[in-house]
Design a protein around this motif. Structure first.
Motif, short mmCIF file in Angstrom:
data_model
loop_
_atom_site.label_atom_id
_atom_site.label_comp_id
_atom_site.label_asym_id
_atom_site.label_seq_id
_atom_site.Cartn_x
_atom_site.Cartn_y
_atom_site.Cartn_z
N ALA A 1 13.62 60.69 34.67
CA ALA A 1 13.94 61.93 35.37
C ALA A 1 15.05 61.71 36.40
O ALA A 1 15.98 62.53 36.51
CB ALA A 1 12.69 62.49 36.05
N GLU A 2 14.98 60.61 37.13
CA GLU A 2 16.00 60.34 38.15
C GLU A 2 17.35 60.01 37.51
O GLU A 2 18.40 60.39 38.04
CB GLU A 2 15.53 59.22 39.07
CG GLU A 2 14.34 59.66 39.95
CD GLU A 2 13.82 58.58 40.86
OE1 GLU A 2 14.09 57.38 40.58
OE2 GLU A 2 13.14 58.91 41.86
N GLU A 3 17.32 59.34 36.35
CA GLU A 3 18.56 59.08 35.63
C GLU A 3 19.17 60.38 35.12
O GLU A 3 20.40 60.56 35.12
CB GLU A 3 18.30 58.12 34.46
CG GLU A 3 18.08 56.68 34.89
CD GLU A 3 17.60 55.80 33.75
OE1 GLU A 3 17.56 56.29 32.60
OE2 GLU A 3 17.27 54.63 34.01
N ARG A 4 18.31 61.30 34.70
CA ARG A 4 18.80 62.59 34.21
C ARG A 4 19.47 63.36 35.34
O ARG A 4 20.52 63.97 35.15
CB ARG A 4 17.63 63.38 33.62
CG ARG A 4 18.06 64.61 32.85
CD ARG A 4 16.89 65.25 32.16
NE ARG A 4 17.31 66.43 31.42
CZ ARG A 4 16.49 67.29 30.85
NH1 ARG A 4 15.18 67.09 30.92
NH2 ARG A 4 16.95 68.34 30.21
N ARG A 5 18.88 63.32 36.52
CA ARG A 5 19.50 63.99 37.66
C ARG A 5 20.82 63.33 38.01
O ARG A 5 21.83 64.00 38.26
CB ARG A 5 18.56 63.96 38.86
CG ARG A 5 19.17 64.61 40.09
CD ARG A 5 18.32 64.46 41.32
NE ARG A 5 18.95 65.12 42.46
CZ ARG A 5 18.50 65.03 43.70
NH1 ARG A 5 17.40 64.36 43.97
NH2 ARG A 5 19.14 65.63 44.67
N ALA A 6 20.84 62.00 38.03
CA ALA A 6 22.05 61.28 38.41
C ALA A 6 23.18 61.46 37.41
O ALA A 6 24.36 61.35 37.76
CB ALA A 6 21.74 59.79 38.57
N GLY B 1 24.28 64.09 36.13
CA GLY B 1 25.06 65.30 36.35
C GLY B 1 25.02 66.28 35.19
O GLY B 1 25.87 67.17 35.09
N GLU B 2 24.02 66.14 34.31
CA GLU B 2 23.85 67.07 33.18
C GLU B 2 23.91 68.50 33.72
O GLU B 2 23.12 68.87 34.59
CB GLU B 2 22.51 66.79 32.51
CG GLU B 2 22.16 67.70 31.37
CD GLU B 2 20.74 67.49 30.90
OE1 GLU B 2 20.10 68.48 30.52
OE2 GLU B 2 20.26 66.34 30.93
N PRO B 3 24.85 69.34 33.24
CA PRO B 3 25.11 70.64 33.88
C PRO B 3 23.89 71.56 33.99
O PRO B 3 23.66 72.15 35.04
CB PRO B 3 26.19 71.26 32.99
CG PRO B 3 26.86 70.11 32.34
CD PRO B 3 25.79 69.07 32.15
N VAL B 4 23.12 71.69 32.91
CA VAL B 4 21.99 72.60 32.94
C VAL B 4 20.92 72.09 33.90
O VAL B 4 20.38 72.86 34.72
CB VAL B 4 21.40 72.81 31.53
CG1 VAL B 4 20.15 73.68 31.60
CG2 VAL B 4 22.44 73.44 30.61
N PHE B 5 20.63 70.80 33.83
CA PHE B 5 19.62 70.23 34.72
C PHE B 5 20.07 70.34 36.18
O PHE B 5 19.27 70.67 37.07
CB PHE B 5 19.34 68.77 34.36
CG PHE B 5 18.13 68.20 35.03
CD1 PHE B 5 16.86 68.53 34.58
CD2 PHE B 5 18.25 67.35 36.10
CE1 PHE B 5 15.72 68.02 35.19
CE2 PHE B 5 17.12 66.83 36.72
CZ PHE B 5 15.87 67.16 36.27
N ALA B 6 21.36 70.11 36.43
CA ALA B 6 21.89 70.22 37.79
C ALA B 6 21.76 71.65 38.30
O ALA B 6 21.42 71.87 39.47
CB ALA B 6 23.35 69.77 37.82
#
Length: 202
Positions: free
Chosen positions: A130-135, A137-142
């Motif tokens: 989850a933290e890697e996904r946030r880091a 910068g994936e546009p939808v997740f951001a």
């Protein structure tokens, strides 16, 4: 991929200096669930309405529950109505699910005051993912994290998000969060006025 679960994890990992409003997070979690269910073919967004899809829900209790409650008859449910209905208390549901799965643990002793009312994340592959996904910068997740108040609005242009369903859901959650903030501000003004009246009468 479970976007809502990842969002709930990064919300718990957020800095104590930036507390996350549970209402905002719940709306963003509902939006995340909707996008995941659309991606899985369980639901679809037709215009601004949520309609049933052809596939069965993923093997995830909360996503299964979300899919099971969808309105299956016309005129169906608007995306914003979905967010308000599904989002009610959803952050607490994810907190409970993470604790039951051993991904969080309640602090013992005096440390419990550090995050009142919340368990703390433990070190786990799910947390790292989850933290890697946030880091990343994936546009939808951001955009979802920004709607939840976990981080600032992404620096990228919103025009980069070209998928109609994604833009519809993100616009709806943005509107819902602004509406919720307006309610909070109105209540704060009313409470302040009441306090002034009370002090004046003492």
């Amino acid at each position: 991929m479970n976007t809502a679960r990842d969002l709930a994890i990064v919300a718990l990992a957020a800095s104590p200096d930036r507390p996350v409003e549970q209402g905002d997070l719940s709306l963003a979690l509902a939006a995340s669930e909707l996008l995941d269910l659309v991606a899985a073919g369980v639901l679809a967004v037709d215009g601004d309405h949520v309609v049933p899809g052809a596939r069965s829900a993923p093997v995830d209790p909360l996503l299964t529950e979300a899919a099971a409650t969808v309105v299956r008859e016309e005129p169906y449910e608007s995306v914003e109505d979905w967010l308000w209905r599904r989002g009610q208390g959803l952050s607490s549901a994810y907190d409970s699910a993470l604790e039951q799965e051993g991904l969080t643990a309640r602090p013992r002793g005096l440390r419990i005051a550090r995050r009142a009312g919340h368990a703390e994340l433990v070190d786990s592959p799910e947390r790292h993912r989850a933290e890697e996904r946030r880091a990343s910068g994936e546009p939808v997740f951001a955009a979802l994290a920004a709607a939840a108040g976990i981080q600032d609005e992404p620096a990228g242009d919103a025009a980069d998000l070209t998928d109609d369903t994604v833009t519809t859901v993100l616009a709806a959650v943005g509107n819902a969060v602004m509406e919720l903030e307006a309610v909070r501000q109105r209540r704060a003004v009313e409470n302040a006025a009441f306090d002034n009246i009370w002090r004046g009468g003492v």
